[in-house]
Design an enzyme around this catalytic site. Structure first.
Site, short mmCIF file in Angstrom:
data_model
loop_
_atom_site.label_atom_id
_atom_site.label_comp_id
_atom_site.label_asym_id
_atom_site.label_seq_id
_atom_site.Cartn_x
_atom_site.Cartn_y
_atom_site.Cartn_z
CD GLU A 166 30.49 40.77 34.67
OE1 GLU A 166 30.89 41.14 35.95
OE2 GLU A 166 31.11 39.89 33.89
CB SER A 217 36.22 31.97 38.71
OG SER A 217 35.31 32.91 39.11
CB ALA A 218 32.61 31.53 42.92
CE LYS A 224 40.10 39.44 30.52
NZ LYS A 224 39.06 38.62 31.19
N1 PSU Z 1 36.84 38.75 33.04
C1 PSU Z 1 36.79 40.21 32.34
N2 PSU Z 1 36.49 41.30 33.10
C2 PSU Z 1 35.96 41.21 34.18
C3 PSU Z 1 35.80 39.68 34.92
C4 PSU Z 1 36.39 38.72 34.19
O1 PSU Z 1 37.36 40.09 31.38
O2 PSU Z 1 35.67 42.29 34.67
C5 PSU Z 1 35.17 39.78 36.28
C6 PSU Z 1 33.65 38.99 35.94
O3 PSU Z 1 32.92 39.62 36.67
C7 PSU Z 1 34.17 37.67 36.76
C8 PSU Z 1 35.01 37.87 37.78
O4 PSU Z 1 32.81 36.93 37.15
O5 PSU Z 1 35.87 38.85 36.96
C9 PSU Z 1 35.65 36.78 38.12
O6 PSU Z 1 36.60 36.94 39.33
P1 PSU Z 1 37.22 35.88 40.13
O7 PSU Z 1 38.45 35.21 39.28
O8 PSU Z 1 37.69 36.66 41.56
O9 PSU Z 1 35.95 34.72 40.37
MN MN Z 2 39.56 33.87 42.43
#
Ligand code: PSU
Ligand code: MN
Length: 304
Positions: A26, A141-142, A160
């Site tokens: 990613e 998260s999606a 995390k």
């Molecule tokens: N966890 C990490 N580093 C990251 C992410 C998650 O340790 O960079 C990123 C990933 O791309 C994950 C996204 O899909 O954050 C999730 O974001 P959100 O919670 O806004 O869906």
């Molecule tokens: Mn979110």
């Protein structure tokens, strides 16, 4: 129809056509998860590790609205440096494509694009999940709904503890997403090997993982699988240090009104500052460790 939006790197295209092992990576972790220049160094190193273990890396991102599967070195550099790179999850994809913008892909959108290209294994650091105060904020998260729907296996170091790990696992269970502990019974918590939460299954080898994935998809059980691969002991963080940093970062996010897609990047950079960069070092090491397991899994899957 979708082919017009995809741009697959020739090396990746060739590997896919020949049925060889390919690993998706990613780009949100590059553009929004780590600072420059460690982000690009890590992205390059991770690609190298995938190659060293017999698979072809395909870092995924969006440039001028094109869904790129496999980035050139300049493109990777741009992902790490560019100021106009949006964080793109499922809901953002149509607009970023239609407006020909640049975007870094999250776990959710990387899974979507990997599946379009025919890639089955994806390596990242940590997945998104149910945030700690989701009862109030609805911040889930999606990535989780994508895991329920899209046939891509995700190798990660767990989730995390900026998230509610227990609720994240409950959500995945409801949606039928298998959660595997790789050589462990416990779901790892990213910076630490242990979270206090058990996984559904322990799997000890890439062959065993590949067989389970094949069975899942042969049975038309749509969706992905979460493979929790704990950070190597040598790079694990001290439990109290990381927990204090996370608590402080969460408090500051709440006080300053950080919301929505900004939340995860904000917390990551705060934690890095609060741990004097130690969290970043752990982050780099755990992604590298995941790249190895992901490549081994892709190699085994290609044999079946
Ligand atoms: N966890 C990490 N580093 C990251 C992410 C998650 O340790 O960079 C990123 C990933 O791309 C994950 C996204 O899909 O954050 C999730 O974001 P959100 O919670 O806004 O869906
Ligand atoms: Mn979110």
């Amino acid at each position: 129809m979708y082919q017009q939006y995809l741009e697959i790197h020739p090396e990746v295209q060739e590997a896919l056509a020949a049925g060889k092992a390919v690993v998706a990576l990613e780009s949100t972790i590059i553009s929004h998860g780590m600072p420059y220049p460690q982000n690009i160094e890590t992205a390059r190193r991770v690609e190298e590790i995938v190659r060293e273990h017999g698979a072809i890396p395909a870092t995924i991102g969006i440039l001028h609205g094109k869904l790129k599967v496999g980035l050139t070195d300049e493109e990777l550099e741009y992902m790490g440096k560019g100021k106009d790179i949006l964080k793109v999850s499922r809901r953002d994809l149509p607009f970023v494509v239609a407006k020909q913008l640049n975007g870094a892909t999250t776990v959710a959108s990387t899974m979507i694009i990997a599946a379009l290209a025919g890639i089955k294994v994806f390596v990242t650091g940590g997945i998104g999940g149910v945030h700690r105060d989701a009862q109030e904020t609805f911040d889930i998260s999606a990535d989780l709904t994508e895991l329920a729907n899209t046939n891509v296996a995700v190798v990660c170091a767990g989730a995390k503890s900026i998230l509610d790990i227990g609720l994240t696992l409950e959500y995945l269970e409801t949606h039928g997403v298998p959660v595997i502990g790789y050589q462990t019974e416990e779901f790892p918590a990213f910076y630490t090997r242990r979270s206090g939460f058990q996984t559904d299954y322990r799997v000890d080898s890439p062959e065993e993982l590949a067989k389970a994935l094949k069975a899942k998809w042969d049975l038309n059980l749509k969706g992905g699988m979460v493979i929790g691969n704990p950070i190597p002991e040598a790079f694990e963080m001290d439990y109290d240090t990381i927990h204090h940093a996370i608590a402080d970062a969460l408090k500051e996010a709440q006080e300053t009104g950080i919301k929505g897609k900004e939340t995860t990047p904000f917390l990551l950079s705060k934690i890095k500052a609060l741990t004097g960069g130690k969290s970043l070092e752990s982050n780099i090491q755990l992604v590298s460790n995941n790249a190895k397991v992901g490549a081994q899994l892709a190699v085994e899957l290609a044999k079946l």
